[in-house]
Structures are given as structure tokens and as C-alpha cells.
Design an enzyme around this catalytic site. Sequence first.
Site, mmCIF file in Angstrom:
data_model
loop_
_atom_site.group_PDB
_atom_site.id
_atom_site.type_symbol
_atom_site.label_atom_id
_atom_site.label_comp_id
_atom_site.label_asym_id
_atom_site.label_seq_id
_atom_site.Cartn_x
_atom_site.Cartn_y
_atom_site.Cartn_z
ATOM 1 N N ALA A 154 28.674 50.155 27.273
ATOM 2 C CA ALA A 154 28.772 48.766 27.734
ATOM 3 C C ALA A 154 27.895 47.800 26.953
ATOM 4 O O ALA A 154 28.381 46.824 26.372
ATOM 5 C CB ALA A 154 28.439 48.704 29.224
ATOM 6 N N ARG B 91 32.580 38.064 17.343
ATOM 7 C CA ARG B 91 33.274 36.813 17.660
ATOM 8 C C ARG B 91 32.609 35.619 16.986
ATOM 9 O O ARG B 91 33.276 34.663 16.593
ATOM 10 C CB ARG B 91 33.290 36.588 19.176
ATOM 11 C CG ARG B 91 34.152 37.549 19.969
ATOM 12 C CD ARG B 91 34.214 37.165 21.435
ATOM 13 N NE ARG B 91 34.799 38.253 22.225
ATOM 14 C CZ ARG B 91 34.090 39.099 22.955
ATOM 15 N NH1 ARG B 91 32.769 38.989 23.024
ATOM 16 N NH2 ARG B 91 34.688 40.059 23.625
ATOM 17 N N TRP C 267 30.861 32.909 63.429
ATOM 18 C CA TRP C 267 29.574 33.066 62.761
ATOM 19 C C TRP C 267 29.635 34.357 61.953
ATOM 20 O O TRP C 267 29.689 35.450 62.521
ATOM 21 C CB TRP C 267 28.410 33.137 63.771
ATOM 22 C CG TRP C 267 27.969 31.783 64.252
ATOM 23 C CD1 TRP C 267 28.408 31.119 65.356
ATOM 24 C CD2 TRP C 267 27.000 30.945 63.628
ATOM 25 N NE1 TRP C 267 27.777 29.912 65.467
ATOM 26 C CE2 TRP C 267 26.896 29.768 64.421
ATOM 27 C CE3 TRP C 267 26.207 31.051 62.481
ATOM 28 C CZ2 TRP C 267 26.045 28.721 64.097
ATOM 29 C CZ3 TRP C 267 25.357 30.011 62.174
ATOM 30 C CH2 TRP C 267 25.277 28.859 62.963
ATOM 31 N N ASN D 134 26.666 44.992 30.643
ATOM 32 C CA ASN D 134 27.624 44.099 29.989
ATOM 33 C C ASN D 134 27.036 42.713 29.767
ATOM 34 O O ASN D 134 27.256 42.089 28.721
ATOM 35 C CB ASN D 134 28.917 44.005 30.813
ATOM 36 C CG ASN D 134 29.848 45.180 30.563
ATOM 37 O OD1 ASN D 134 30.512 45.236 29.542
ATOM 38 N ND2 ASN D 134 29.883 46.125 31.490
ATOM 39 N N GLU E 194 27.636 56.320 18.017
ATOM 40 C CA GLU E 194 27.841 56.851 19.364
ATOM 41 C C GLU E 194 27.926 58.371 19.270
ATOM 42 O O GLU E 194 28.753 58.902 18.539
ATOM 43 C CB GLU E 194 29.115 56.286 19.994
ATOM 44 C CG GLU E 194 29.616 57.001 21.238
ATOM 45 C CD GLU E 194 28.568 57.093 22.338
ATOM 46 O OE1 GLU E 194 28.420 58.191 22.936
ATOM 47 O OE2 GLU E 194 27.884 56.082 22.594
ATOM 48 N N VAL F 151 21.767 59.103 16.461
ATOM 49 C CA VAL F 151 20.593 58.592 15.754
ATOM 50 C C VAL F 151 19.387 59.414 16.193
ATOM 51 O O VAL F 151 19.112 59.562 17.390
ATOM 52 C CB VAL F 151 20.377 57.093 16.030
ATOM 53 C CG1 VAL F 151 19.069 56.614 15.418
ATOM 54 C CG2 VAL F 151 21.545 56.296 15.479
ATOM 55 N N ARG G 135 38.533 45.433 14.707
ATOM 56 C CA ARG G 135 37.802 44.168 14.670
ATOM 57 C C ARG G 135 36.652 44.228 13.658
ATOM 58 O O ARG G 135 35.683 43.505 13.780
ATOM 59 C CB ARG G 135 37.277 43.839 16.072
ATOM 60 C CG ARG G 135 38.373 43.800 17.136
ATOM 61 C CD ARG G 135 37.843 43.332 18.454
ATOM 62 N NE ARG G 135 37.474 41.920 18.395
ATOM 63 C CZ ARG G 135 36.597 41.352 19.215
ATOM 64 N NH1 ARG G 135 35.980 42.089 20.131
ATOM 65 N NH2 ARG G 135 36.320 40.072 19.100
ATOM 66 N N TYR H 163 36.025 30.530 56.979
ATOM 67 C CA TYR H 163 36.255 31.172 58.271
ATOM 68 C C TYR H 163 37.724 31.088 58.670
ATOM 69 O O TYR H 163 38.363 30.042 58.564
ATOM 70 C CB TYR H 163 35.433 30.509 59.380
ATOM 71 C CG TYR H 163 35.979 30.825 60.760
ATOM 72 C CD1 TYR H 163 35.894 32.124 61.277
ATOM 73 C CD2 TYR H 163 36.645 29.860 61.506
ATOM 74 C CE1 TYR H 163 36.430 32.436 62.517
ATOM 75 C CE2 TYR H 163 37.193 30.158 62.748
ATOM 76 C CZ TYR H 163 37.085 31.447 63.248
ATOM 77 O OH TYR H 163 37.633 31.766 64.463
ATOM 78 N N CYS I 258 30.784 54.183 36.062
ATOM 79 C CA CYS I 258 30.842 54.016 37.519
ATOM 80 C C CYS I 258 32.138 54.568 38.104
ATOM 81 O O CYS I 258 32.204 54.880 39.287
ATOM 82 C CB CYS I 258 30.700 52.543 37.884
ATOM 83 S SG CYS I 258 29.186 51.769 37.300
#
Length: 462
Positions: free
Chosen positions: A17, A28, A444, A315, A41, A88, A78, A436, A51
Amino acid sequence: MNMSGARERLVVIGGDAAGMSAASQARRLRGPDELEIVAFERGHFTSYSACGIPYWVGGDVTDRDRLIARTPEEHRARDIDLRLRTEVTELDLDGQRVRARDVDTGEESWTSYDRLVIATGARPIRPDMPGADAAGVHGVQTLDDGQALLDTLEGTRGRRAVVVGAGYIGVEMAEALINRGYEVTVVNRGSEPMSTLDPDMGCLVHEAMEGLGITMVNDAEVTKILTGEDGRARAVVTQDREFPADVVVLGIGVRPETALAKAAGLPLGPHGGLLTDRSMRVRGHENIWAGGDCVEVLDLVSGQERHIPLGTHANKHGQVIGTNVGGGYATFPGVVGTAVSKVCDLEIARTGLREKDAHRVGLRFESVTIESTSRAGYYPNASPMTVKMLAEHRTGRLLGVQIVGREGAGKRVDIAAVALTAGMTAEQMTTLDLGYAPPFSPVWDPVLVAARKAAAKVRGSL
């Protein structure tokens, strides 16, 4: 930014992430002619939802690839030089280079950098005891971990599972294993599951887990994992009991993966995570950034550093880092510690400080607990909900909220998260103009009922 016009190189360590968000955002803002990006990686996958692993293991998510937000091929398209299965092993800060090893061939090489992003994540805690590394014992942190666990589940004849630990991962994995037809025992060193809650709220989770058929064993310390003649786990042993197991899942938390950073002399906090400034730049190092589960972040409520490994933070860290590396300006101010989970249909949420957190930082507080419903009481399928709120003594400043209930309970914690971030008092919360209608809440809202009660208790303490 390099003003000479020469192309710079950004090296990213970690392909999930934080790391790939940083790489993508930097790309970008700066094209390949200005910025070369190399990412390492050590696993097989990038940009995936850790998750979601318990829901994949449990069968709610049927296809592993649905957890992958962006494939290696998409990153490479990209102009990001992404190198999988490459770990590493050393940082040379003076020489501005990293040493990387091909996991499959063992071949090593050095890569220089102008800017470095450390996004090495966290590693599951494996207790230092006999049998912890035996076959059939699994941590669950990466997609590779999840696949290894699934392979074990599919290749094991027995149907007995022991989960060690009852935090978010432990509780979610216990449900996943129940869904797969296993007999599940959870061994927990705490007095109740979900130590991110106060024990009185954790008790509600305990009841729900037992209602699912999960055996909860609290106040128990695992001392060893017994193995059979084949070297595989066969039982989990505590001080006074033995629990047969065909598979063992470790859900006792994670630690920042910062061995590389420590060896290089980079600054670490009290929890072992890297320390950064608000731009996510490593303190004292102009051209090194860090983000994700390997860093510590500022708790906006307590004012102290915390290690909170969540994909939401990772992220955001990546976006901030990528913006700064790309020549823009962005900051990450801190967190209030919001998290939500579930056990079957029981929703569990918290934000801010627990009682022991407030005690630890020297805050005096008032605590209230209320019972309410998710909808108007007369509306069909209204379900019970318990809300606990902590407010600072005298000032009434909101300090924390915990919610346990059925459908519609968990995401109500977001109201409190916004109030905490804004520094609101319980009294100020009572005037919030929330939506509500009977299908959505009582007139409430339960969070506001808790705020009214907390405000009254603060007024009574003046």
C-alpha cells in the site's frame, strides 16, 4: 526537486500500500524523463488488501486476485521498474544505494538512489518458544501467508484449529476457520478478546464468539507448540492445559519491519517504528521517506507516538510521500486510532483512547456506557447496541468511543472519529445535526445519547 534537469532515481522498498501508492503518485507528478522509479518487493504480489485475507481464507472472498488493487504488470505499464521476489538486504546511506538479493537465485546487486522510500511493512509476531516455526503454524500478513494457510487447510485431514491471540486478526481468523468447518479454540493472554477495547466491552465480543461455537480461553499464556513425528504442529500448550491442533494460526499482532532501518542507524520510536516528520520524511534525512506499517504516527488525542498498522494509514502515507517526492507539498497530521471489525454479525468499533491509554498519559476522565438500538425501537429489525464514551474531566473533551452491536453499529464510530479530530467536547457533540429516520436510527442517535450522558457527568464533576 533536481533543478539541473538530470533524471533522478527514486527507489522504493516494499510493494504494497504505502510503497506503491508513493510510487504511483510520484509518477503522476513527474514523468519518466524526469524521474526513474525502481521498486523492490520480496513477495509475489503488489498493492493488495492484507485486511481482506481472513475473508478470503473464510470463503467470503472466493478469488485471491480480487484482493489485488493493481498488478505488477499495471505498475510496469506506468514506467515503474518493479522487481518482484527481490529483497533489500542493506542500506548504504552515505553512498545513497541499496543492496538487493534475488530471492530465487541468490544473486545480489547494488542500486543507487537520489530519493528513497522505506515501506517495509510489519511482520507477524512469532513467540520465542519451541514449535513456533513448525509446519502447520501460520502467521497471516501477506497474500503468500494466506496462500500457505489455505494450502495447509486443504491438505490437513484433521479439523481442529487453535488461534493464538484475540486481536483483530485472531478474531477474524477464528471466524474464518469456523466458516471452513473447523473446531476452533482461541487462546488469549488477556482477560477478554479484543484488547483494543476496554475489558467490559471485550466481554460482549467474548459472548458473541462463544455463540458462534468458538472456544475462548482467556488469561492463558502459550508456552510451546508440540509437534508430531512428521514435524507438524499437533497441540498448543499453556501453563496448565494442552489443546490439540491440526493447524495453528498466530494472531498476536505485528511489529514494524525495521531491521534494515535500524542497521543503517535511522531513528526508531518506542514501538520500533521509524520516526518521520509530518511530510513523512525520516527525521534527520532530507532524501529518505517512510510510510505504512513500518512507521510510528502521532496520536492526536494523547499527543504521543503510536504504531497503528492499518491499510487506511498506509495508503494516505503513500499519497503524501509521492506528492512530496513529485515536487508538491502534503502532510500527514496524525491519527485518532479508529478501527472497525466484526465477528459474524457482531460489529466492533473503537476510536481514541481506552481507559488504560488515558491513565497512561495522565488524563483524568469520565466514562459512561449506554444501551440503545440501531433503528427506532418500533421499526422492524432494530438491534441492540452498546456505546462507551470517555470524556476529559472538567473540560469534557472527547477522548474515546467504543461501540459493539449488530448491523448499523460499527460505522457509527466515524461520527466520533470526526469529533475527536476536531477536538470537540461531549457537550458540543450533543448538538451535531445527524441524519434521522426510523429505518436508520432512533431520534437520538446512540452516539449522541452517550455524548449527552458524558456531558452531564462532566458537568456534575465541576
